[in-house]
Design an enzyme around this catalytic site. Sequence first.
Site, PDB file in Angstrom:
ATOM      1  N   PRO A   2     111.654 -54.728  72.729  1.00 19.40           N
ATOM      2  CA  PRO A   2     111.305 -53.206  72.773  1.00 19.40           C
ATOM      3  C   PRO A   2     109.928 -52.949  73.097  1.00 19.40           C
ATOM      4  CG  PRO A   2     112.605 -53.913  70.802  1.00 19.40           C
ATOM      5  CD  PRO A   2     112.273 -54.942  71.708  1.00 19.40           C
ATOM      6  N   GLU A   3     109.613 -51.911  74.018  1.00 13.74           N
ATOM      7  CA  GLU A   3     108.011 -51.612  74.174  1.00 13.74           C
ATOM      8  C   GLU A   3     108.026 -50.449  74.051  1.00 13.74           C
ATOM      9  OE1 GLU A   3     107.185 -52.810  78.195  1.00 13.74           O
ATOM     10  OE2 GLU A   3     108.952 -54.336  78.381  1.00 13.74           O
ATOM     11  N   LYS A  58     103.257 -51.069  69.468  1.00 12.08           N
ATOM     12  CA  LYS A  58     104.765 -51.418  69.531  1.00 12.08           C
ATOM     13  C   LYS A  58     105.367 -51.520  68.410  1.00 12.08           C
ATOM     14  CE  LYS A  58     104.576 -54.589  73.764  1.00 12.08           C
ATOM     15  NZ  LYS A  58     105.129 -55.866  73.921  1.00 12.08           N
ATOM     16  N   HIS A  92     123.081 -60.492  60.588  1.00  7.21           N
ATOM     17  CA  HIS A  92     121.539 -60.587  60.660  1.00  7.21           C
ATOM     18  C   HIS A  92     120.878 -59.238  60.403  1.00  7.21           C
ATOM     19  CE1 HIS A  92     122.468 -64.063  63.035  1.00  7.21           C
ATOM     20  NE2 HIS A  92     123.084 -63.425  63.691  1.00  7.21           N
ATOM     21  N   ARG A 112     117.241 -62.859  66.049  1.00  2.00           N
ATOM     22  CA  ARG A 112     116.276 -63.987  66.540  1.00  2.00           C
ATOM     23  C   ARG A 112     114.984 -63.927  65.536  1.00  2.00           C
ATOM     24  NH1 ARG A 112     115.498 -64.465  72.996  1.00  2.00           N
ATOM     25  NH2 ARG A 112     114.530 -66.443  71.938  1.00  2.00           N
ATOM     26  N   ARG A 160      89.849 -60.324  83.871  1.00  2.00           N
ATOM     27  CA  ARG A 160      91.074 -60.577  83.947  1.00  2.00           C
ATOM     28  C   ARG A 160      91.937 -59.916  85.158  1.00  2.00           C
ATOM     29  NH1 ARG A 160      93.365 -61.230  78.721  1.00  2.00           N
ATOM     30  NH2 ARG A 160      95.057 -62.434  79.835  1.00  2.00           N
ATOM     31  N   ARG A 267     105.396 -64.967  83.043  1.00  2.00           N
ATOM     32  CA  ARG A 267     106.426 -63.934  82.869  1.00  2.00           C
ATOM     33  C   ARG A 267     106.894 -63.643  84.395  1.00  2.00           C
ATOM     34  NH1 ARG A 267     105.790 -61.166  78.200  1.00  2.00           N
ATOM     35  NH2 ARG A 267     108.070 -60.605  78.689  1.00  2.00           N
TER      36      ARG A 267
END
Length: 298
Positions: A2-3, A58, A92, A112, A160, A267
């Site tokens: 989730p972003e 987030k 879970h 997870r 960067r 990524r």
Amino acid sequence: MPELPEVETIARQLQQRASGNTVTSVTLHRADVVHGWPMPLCAALRNQKIEQIYRQGKRIRIQFSGDWTLVVHLGMTGRITIANPGQPLEPHTHLCISLSENRREMRFCDPRRFGAVWLIGHDESQDNLRHWIGRKLAAVGSDPLEISLDELAACLGRNRRIKPLLLDQQPISGIGNIYCDEVLHRARLHPLTPARQLGRGDVNRLRRAMRQVLSEAIAAGGSTISDYRTADNQQGNFQQKHRVYNRAGKKCKRCGQTIQRLLVAGRSTFLCTRCQPMQELAASAAGVNRSTGQSAVG
Ligand SMILES: [Zn+2]
């Protein structure tokens, strides 16, 4: 994972459905998902009113009437849903917070377990770390929906490349792999562009693209690629509107060129090289291996 749009969607729904409720009980099925102050959750939260639920980067912050705030990070597969009485517990499910209204529950489930919950004071002070249990909370950077042009320009004045910088959560928090690719396509910027080489016009376009893409995604309830569900246990719809993410080999919706996949900072990265050309000057200055598109530095 989730972003910003997914977390914002969940936080808004929780604010509508759970805010104003009083906590009647707390059931913790797995103690190691909770970090922060070593106070039993039930003792801290019972009979406390939920004042406000909102997103920060987030994360979701659940602010209670007493001394405490819960911070929730959903990690890769985490969900917070509102369950009606008698609704079966999903596998879970680690934490259930019972609400005063109609005996509903706010449930945190995370197969997870990259996600976590922190019990903290409202001021988020971690000064007295002798009493802190488990993972620390990293600082939250500027919000992509609120950042000013000058602030963004300052954030980008670093050595960067633009994609790794946006993914880093510092100095800007909320954008992950999906929305980074969508934003850079909308802004017509190559993911390997050195951030400090962006001109004022580029920065302006990037800021506008962040706001547009993230706002559209929030309006669509986020993107469901695999696990994500809203607080109402529904899928998001923005994945149908992705222009590049996960579309390698398909046509660019803007120009018709085939979408390519690169690896950037480890990524999968999707782009249209016609809409997002690597500027020659930037490429040579940054030492990019143009045959692979990979950068020498992350
Ligand atoms: Zn294109």
